[in-house]
Every structure is written in C-alpha cells, then in structure tokens.
Design a protein around this motif. Structure first.
Motif, mmCIF file in Angstrom:
data_model
loop_
_atom_site.group_PDB
_atom_site.id
_atom_site.type_symbol
_atom_site.label_atom_id
_atom_site.label_comp_id
_atom_site.label_asym_id
_atom_site.label_seq_id
_atom_site.Cartn_x
_atom_site.Cartn_y
_atom_site.Cartn_z
ATOM 1 N N ASN A 11 0.846 -1.192 0.000
ATOM 2 C CA ASN A 11 0.000 0.000 0.000
ATOM 3 C C ASN A 11 0.881 1.242 0.000
ATOM 4 O OD1 ASN A 11 0.687 0.569 2.809
ATOM 5 N ND2 ASN A 11 -0.686 -1.144 3.307
ATOM 6 N N TYR A 12 0.223 2.402 -0.088
ATOM 7 C CA TYR A 12 0.967 3.656 -0.199
ATOM 8 C C TYR A 12 1.757 3.961 1.069
ATOM 9 C CZ TYR A 12 2.153 8.278 -1.880
ATOM 10 O OH TYR A 12 2.839 9.382 -2.310
ATOM 11 N N ALA A 13 1.221 3.597 2.229
ATOM 12 C CA ALA A 13 1.931 3.841 3.486
ATOM 13 C C ALA A 13 3.251 3.061 3.506
ATOM 14 C CB ALA A 13 1.061 3.455 4.679
ATOM 15 N N GLU A 14 3.224 1.797 3.072
ATOM 16 C CA GLU A 14 4.449 0.996 3.016
ATOM 17 C C GLU A 14 5.432 1.572 1.991
ATOM 18 O OE1 GLU A 14 3.744 -3.171 2.409
ATOM 19 O OE2 GLU A 14 2.391 -3.299 4.123
ATOM 20 N N TYR A 15 4.910 1.988 0.834
ATOM 21 C CA TYR A 15 5.752 2.595 -0.201
ATOM 22 C C TYR A 15 6.424 3.852 0.349
ATOM 23 C CZ TYR A 15 7.057 4.776 -4.671
ATOM 24 O OH TYR A 15 7.753 5.356 -5.700
ATOM 25 N N SER A 16 5.636 4.668 1.045
ATOM 26 C CA SER A 16 6.146 5.897 1.628
ATOM 27 C C SER A 16 7.254 5.607 2.646
ATOM 28 C CB SER A 16 4.989 6.647 2.303
ATOM 29 O OG SER A 16 5.436 7.816 2.913
ATOM 30 N N GLU A 17 7.057 4.616 3.475
ATOM 31 C CA GLU A 17 8.079 4.241 4.466
ATOM 32 C C GLU A 17 9.354 3.750 3.782
ATOM 33 O OE1 GLU A 17 8.438 4.757 7.735
ATOM 34 O OE2 GLU A 17 6.601 5.926 7.453
ATOM 35 N N GLU A 18 9.192 2.987 2.715
ATOM 36 C CA GLU A 18 10.358 2.505 1.961
ATOM 37 C C GLU A 18 11.139 3.684 1.379
ATOM 38 O OE1 GLU A 18 12.870 -0.522 0.459
ATOM 39 O OE2 GLU A 18 11.127 -0.778 1.756
ATOM 40 N N MET A 19 10.414 4.660 0.832
ATOM 41 C CA MET A 19 11.058 5.843 0.261
ATOM 42 C C MET A 19 11.812 6.608 1.352
ATOM 43 S SD MET A 19 11.477 7.717 -2.554
ATOM 44 C CE MET A 19 10.142 7.557 -3.720
ATOM 45 N N LYS A 20 11.168 6.794 2.490
ATOM 46 C CA LYS A 20 11.766 7.562 3.581
ATOM 47 C C LYS A 20 12.983 6.876 4.193
ATOM 48 C CE LYS A 20 7.445 9.740 4.984
ATOM 49 N NZ LYS A 20 6.416 9.765 6.035
ATOM 50 N N SER A 21 12.988 5.564 4.199
ATOM 51 C CA SER A 21 14.055 4.839 4.895
ATOM 52 C C SER A 21 15.210 4.412 3.990
ATOM 53 C CB SER A 21 13.471 3.606 5.595
ATOM 54 O OG SER A 21 12.987 2.684 4.644
ATOM 55 N N THR A 22 15.121 4.717 2.714
ATOM 56 C CA THR A 22 16.162 4.305 1.771
ATOM 57 C C THR A 22 16.996 5.507 1.359
ATOM 58 O OG1 THR A 22 14.706 2.558 0.938
ATOM 59 C CG2 THR A 22 16.607 3.124 -0.419
ATOM 60 N N SER A 23 18.282 5.366 1.435
ATOM 61 C CA SER A 23 19.197 6.420 1.011
ATOM 62 C C SER A 23 18.972 6.709 -0.475
ATOM 63 C CB SER A 23 20.629 5.957 1.256
ATOM 64 O OG SER A 23 21.546 6.825 0.660
ATOM 65 N N PRO A 24 19.004 7.978 -0.880
ATOM 66 C CA PRO A 24 18.764 8.304 -2.292
ATOM 67 C C PRO A 24 19.655 7.525 -3.268
ATOM 68 C CG PRO A 24 18.768 10.307 -1.004
ATOM 69 C CD PRO A 24 19.191 9.190 -0.070
ATOM 70 N N ASP A 25 20.895 7.262 -2.894
ATOM 71 C CA ASP A 25 21.769 6.524 -3.805
ATOM 72 C C ASP A 25 21.441 5.035 -3.861
ATOM 73 O OD1 ASP A 25 22.733 6.224 -1.174
ATOM 74 O OD2 ASP A 25 24.775 5.832 -1.884
ATOM 75 N N GLN A 26 20.542 4.572 -2.983
ATOM 76 C CA GLN A 26 20.121 3.171 -2.982
ATOM 77 C C GLN A 26 18.750 2.958 -3.625
ATOM 78 O OE1 GLN A 26 22.145 0.574 -1.894
ATOM 79 N NE2 GLN A 26 23.605 2.274 -1.930
#
Length: 160
Positions: A119-134
């Motif tokens: 869902n979007y909440a999980e996607y959002s958490e993945e985006m927030k917790s991943t370094s931009p270069d990753q």
C-alpha cells in the motif's frame, strides 16, 4: 447529499480553443521506464506515472468530447506522451541530473518498492528509509518546457 459539493455542467462546446491547448507548442511530457522490467511492470509504471503527472497538470487533459449522437467521452491528454526506454542505472543518473532543474520541471519518479509494498503507506516508508543513492527507479515522468525536457530525454529511444 452534501450541499457543499457543487456539480458542474459538462462542457458542450468542444470547438472552442482552451488556454490549455497552447501548451502543445511550448511544453512536453515524457515517461522514461526501465526497459528491463517485465511487461506488466512496464505497463503499471506507465499508468502510475501518467496518473500522477495528470494530477499535477490537469491542463494537459482536454475537455470531454461528444460523439456523433451526443454521448460524451472523457477528455484525454492533449499532449503526446512518449514512453522512452531507460535502465535502472540510467534512471538513477537521470534522476540526479534533474534535481537542480526541478523548479522548471515537474518530475515524478517511481521506485521499485511498488513491486514489494502492499500500500501507499508501506511505499512511503520505503522511500523515507532508503538512502537516495540506494533507490532503484522503475520510471520517471517529466513535464515542462520542450527545450528542457528534450535536454534530458532527446537521446532516448522509444520503448517498444
């Protein structure tokens, strides 16, 4: 019925040129997708990016059009939206190159987490917790002046 919701009449005069049609000479929209994705993910990425860029730029969507018997058909984009090919690596490079130009471009990116989150909440958490270069990009939609969009995508081929 909630009285605060106003229902607007559908446009009937479709021969009138609207201000949004002027963008066809000045602006461009493209979508760049990782060509190595399976076909279903390519189609989904294009759909998600199209919806997202359309939300940000409703002027890209034409008015509803009546057919020969008067039945209305929903408006579609007034701009061509080529789907161009990239790779995960080239999308990462493109995304970084676009950052300084974002005041003049609308950039919507889609990361590979759409394939693993529910869902979007999980996607959002993945985006927030991943370094931009990753971040691994599946696709990027661009909208802005033709000159600027072409600067970044003019050398890319159509995804076929």
């Amino acid at each position: 019925m909630d009285s605060s919701i106003e229902i607007l009449p559908q446009p009937q005069d479709t021969n009138e040129i609207t201000p949004s049609q002027e963008i066809t000479t000045t602006h461009k929209c493209v979508i760049v997708i990782d060509q190595e994705l399976p076909l279903g993910f390519i189609a989904n990425s294009a759909a998600v990016l199209s919806l997202s860029i359309g939300k940000r730029h409703p002027e890209m969507i034409g008015s509803d059009i009546p057919d020969h018997v008067g039945d209305l058909h929903g408006g579609i984009t007034i701009l061509p939206v080529p789907i161009l090919k990239g790779t995960a690596s080239s999308l990462q490079t493109l995304r970084e190159a676009l950052k300084p130009h974002e005041p003049g471009l609308t950039v919507i990116d889609l990361i590979s987490a759409t394939r693993t989150t529910q869902n979007y909440a999980e996607y959002s958490e993945e985006m927030k917790s991943t370094s931009p270069d990753q971040l691994i990009y599946s696709g990027i939609a661009l909208y802005g002046s033709k000159k600027l969009v072409n600067k970044f995508t003019g050398n890319l081929g159509l995804l076929r």
